[in-house]
Design a protein around this motif. Structure first.
Motif, PDB file in Angstrom:
ATOM      1  N   GLY A 126      96.525  53.512  89.101  1.00  0.00           N
ATOM      2  CA  GLY A 126      97.625  54.431  88.840  1.00  0.00           C
ATOM      3  C   GLY A 126      98.819  53.713  88.240  1.00  0.00           C
ATOM      4  N   GLU A 130     103.313  57.860  86.662  1.00  0.00           N
ATOM      5  CA  GLU A 130     102.662  59.034  87.282  1.00  0.00           C
ATOM      6  C   GLU A 130     103.344  59.379  88.601  1.00  0.00           C
ATOM      7  N   PHE A 131     103.736  58.336  89.325  1.00  0.00           N
ATOM      8  CA  PHE A 131     104.402  58.581  90.614  1.00  0.00           C
ATOM      9  C   PHE A 131     105.744  59.269  90.390  1.00  0.00           C
ATOM     10  N   ARG A 134     105.471  63.268  89.246  1.00  0.00           N
ATOM     11  CA  ARG A 134     104.964  64.361  90.096  1.00  0.00           C
ATOM     12  C   ARG A 134     105.708  64.370  91.423  1.00  0.00           C
ATOM     13  N   ALA A 137     103.428  63.416  94.324  1.00  0.00           N
ATOM     14  CA  ALA A 137     102.663  62.193  94.103  1.00  0.00           C
ATOM     15  C   ALA A 137     102.701  61.272  95.332  1.00  0.00           C
ATOM     16  N   ALA A 152      92.703  57.444  93.194  1.00  0.00           N
ATOM     17  CA  ALA A 152      93.665  58.159  92.357  1.00  0.00           C
ATOM     18  C   ALA A 152      93.019  59.430  91.812  1.00  0.00           C
ATOM     19  N   SER A 164      99.088  64.452  96.201  1.00  0.00           N
ATOM     20  CA  SER A 164      98.170  64.054  95.132  1.00  0.00           C
ATOM     21  C   SER A 164      98.211  62.529  95.038  1.00  0.00           C
ATOM     22  N   VAL A 166      98.154  59.307  93.322  1.00  0.00           N
ATOM     23  CA  VAL A 166      98.284  58.874  91.926  1.00  0.00           C
ATOM     24  C   VAL A 166      98.023  57.370  91.771  1.00  0.00           C
ATOM     25  N   THR A 182     105.567  58.605  99.448  1.00  0.00           N
ATOM     26  CA  THR A 182     105.794  59.829  98.664  1.00  0.00           C
ATOM     27  C   THR A 182     107.276  59.868  98.284  1.00  0.00           C
TER      28      THR A 182
END
Lengths: 380, 240
Positions: A126, A130-131, A134, A137, A152, A164, A166, A182
């Motif tokens: 990941g 991406e973190f 989202r 994430a 991931a 999710s 990631v 998170t």
């Protein structure tokens, strides 16, 4: 001595059933020894590293489980202004189990920028992008990922929180690898956890000049008359207090490690004594041929060390592999102790095996070396 | 000066309340290249004398001087070194190390001496050739007959070319035909290789092949029916 290596190995092989049983016993004992050692090392790493001494944790007064500590998020701004404070990280903690557990899942909600600056994480899969992109994430520590087989792209739900995944990460602090990170606001707004504006704890990073104890007192004094009183401790003390019951059990468990060492000693010594008693005449022949008593002693000790170390190395190897692949951890109240393999532990285990082998061989070696040749030959 | 000089050798041990004296002030000279057999009734002390000479049993009194070295004064460790270099012992019960092959059993004494691997191999092969067992080199004792085991034992005794070869009833556990083969072999060690031998036996046929036949009776050593008499004039100075 090495000229007789073949004789030593063949002597062990002659009674291979007995040798293997002894080595197995040694393997099991050293496996347990390493496991207990890993737990102890995990606790020490958690409570005695520099970061633990230069970081303060501000928690709600008289609260222990993260679920019950609810500090106003605004406290971060107040603490951040105090002299000696380098940075303040507001953290929301959610855990599936406040009691001691071997499979505790701990979510730490943090502002993404603070997560990057305050934690030494190396992404294994990941990306930070991406973190950041989202809200739900989650970056999963590799120990949790191994334990729960998380990758991931997967969704992961515990209780009322669904994230999710990631990416996964490795950390310089093994215990961190049992966390799932998170976004702070996500965890505050998670279904059924609507706690916007409140956090579980503040992590206060200190400048090199700051005195942790003085600053902790200052922080607690600052909020004594506020809406929520606080208890501030260094991270090490906080973790030690939180894991006090577990630490006591772990302290007791280290006796189990010593008991295992004693067990191997007794086992290898018994086998070696039996081997010597079976071969009284053989040792007399070797002495007749011209082996010095000292050399006979060393041959017996070598047999003992080989048995102890063969099993010991097997047990250590199995222990290290299991610790590496299992991602084991024990946690309580949101704090976890990681059981990780280490070279130090492997070396200590190998040395313990060798020392046990030597000690176990001393008495039978002495007995073999003192064999009265004529008397022993008459036993034919 | 004889190769082996035994003077006033006495051995006593206690058995319950009783003190047994199997050897009482025994004197004996053995020259280099001698083949000596030693007979006597059971318990006469012949094995005790042999074991004292081989340096595996400590006498109560007296001296054993081999090649100028008084072995009764050596420590356990030094005595072991001396045995490695000077004694080849042929046991009655073969006494091979069961986990080692014939080759490895024969090689054992050489591991204690400063020989290279190549030199060891050469000597072991020569010794196995001498006992006609080269083709059994890889066999383990359990794969050999009693006679073959004894021949391996002889090869082990001669491989380091020791000063003396001693044998304690080397044919005592063998049948008549195998005994004959072993005796032939032992005789060749003396006649062809010039080795000094001392054999303990209770079998007159075995004793007969030796050049000198001794008998132990009531702690005294007899040769041709008379007690062995030794002139000990300069022994004190030489052994000091």
């Amino acid at each position: 001595m090495f000229r007789f290596a073949g004789y030593v190995l063949k002597s062990l092989w002659r009674h291979r059933g007995r040798t293997m049983l002894t080595a197995s016993g040694s393997a099991v004992a050293l496996f347990v020894f390493c496991f207990v050692g890993a737990v102890q090392q995990g606790l020490e790493q958690l409570t005695k590293n520099r970061q633990s001494e230069r970081t303060l944790i501000v928690f709600q007064e008289n609260r222990f489980c993260p679920a019950s500590s609810k500090l106003p998020e605004d406290y971060a701004r107040v603490v951040g202004k105090l002299p000696g404070v380098k940075d303040v990280v507001p953290i929301k903690v959610f855990t599936n189990n406040c009691r001691a557990s071997l499979d505790v899942i701990v979510f730490n909600g943090m502002p993404p920028d603070k997560l990057r600056s305050a934690r030494e994480l190396t992404l294994l899969s990941g990306s930070w992008g991406e973190f950041d992109g989202r809200t739900d994430a989650a970056l999963v520590g590799q120990a949790v990922a191994q334990r729960r087989n998380l990758k991931a792209g997967q969704k992961f739900t515990i209780g009322e929180v669904t994230v999710s995944v990631v990416g996964t990460f490795r950390s310089a602090v093994p215990a961190e690898e049992n966390f799932i990170y998170t976004h702070l606001d996500f965890l505050q707004r998670a279904k059924g956890k609507n706690a916007v504006g409140t956090i579980t704890q503040l992590e206060v990073l200190l400048t090199d000049a700051a005195n942790p104890d003085e600053l902790a007192s200052t922080i607690d004094a600052e909020f004594r008359n506020g809406p929520v009183a606080t208890t501030t401790r260094t991270k090490g003390v906080f973790q030690t207090d939180t894991l006090a019951d577990l630490a006591e059990l772990i302290g007791f468990a280290h006796w189990l490690g010593y008991a295992c060492v004693g067990l191997v000693l007794a086992l290898v010594a018994t086998t070696t004594v039996m081997a010597v008693q079976d071969r009284i005449q053989e040792h007399a022949i070797l002495q007749t041929i011209g082996l010095r008593p000292g050399r006979i002693f060393r041959l017996v000790v070598a047999e003992s060390v080989l048995q102890s170390m063969a099993g010991g190395l097997l047990g250590i190897g199995a222990g290290m592999l299991l610790l590496a692949w299992g991602g084991f951890a024990v946690g309580a109240e949101g704090v976890t102790i990681a059981f990780r393999p280490s070279l130090q532990l492997a070396i200590i285990g190998a040395m313990v095996s060798a020392v046990v082998g030597i000690l176990a061989g001393i008495a039978p070696g002495w007995q073999a070396a003192r064999t009265e040749i004529v008397q022993a030959l008459r036993q034919a | 000066m004889a190769l082996i000089e035994i003077r006033n050798l006495t051995k006593q041990f206690r058995k319950g309340e009783e003190t047994i004296t199997p050897l009482r002030e025994v004197d004996l000279d053995i020259e280099r290249g001698d083949f000596v057999s030693l007979m006597g009734a059971s318990g006469s002390g012949k094995s005790t004398l042999l074991n004292a000479l081989a340096g595996i049993d400590k006498p109560t009194g007296g001296r054993i001087i081999v090649n100028g070295v008084d072995i009764t004064r050596l420590s356990r460790g030094k005595l072991a070194d001396w045995r490695a270099a000077n004694i080849g012992y042929i046991f009655q019960m073969h006494n091979l190390i069961p986990v080692l092959s014939a080759y490895e059993n024969v090689e054992l004494p050489l591991l204690l001496l400063p020989f290279s691997a190549a030199e060891r191999r050469k000597r072991v092969e020569l010794a196995l050739d001498a006992v006609d067992l080269r083709d059994r080199a890889d066999h383990y004792p359990r794969q050999l007959s009693g006679g073959q085991e004894q021949r391996v034992g002889i090869a082990r005794a001669i491989v380091a070319n020791p000063t003396i070869i001693v044998g304690d009833e080397p044919t005592g556990d063998l049948d008549a035909s195998t005994t004959e083969q072993i005796l032939d072999l032992v005789e060749r060690l003396n006649t062809e290789l010039g080795m000094t031998l001392l054999l303990v036996t209770h079998d007159p046929k075995v004793a007969a092949i030796a050049g000198r036949q001794l008998r132990l009776e009531q702690g005294k050593l007899l040769e041709k029916g008379r007690e062995v008499a030794i002139v000990t004039a300069d022994l004190e100075e030489r052994s000091a």
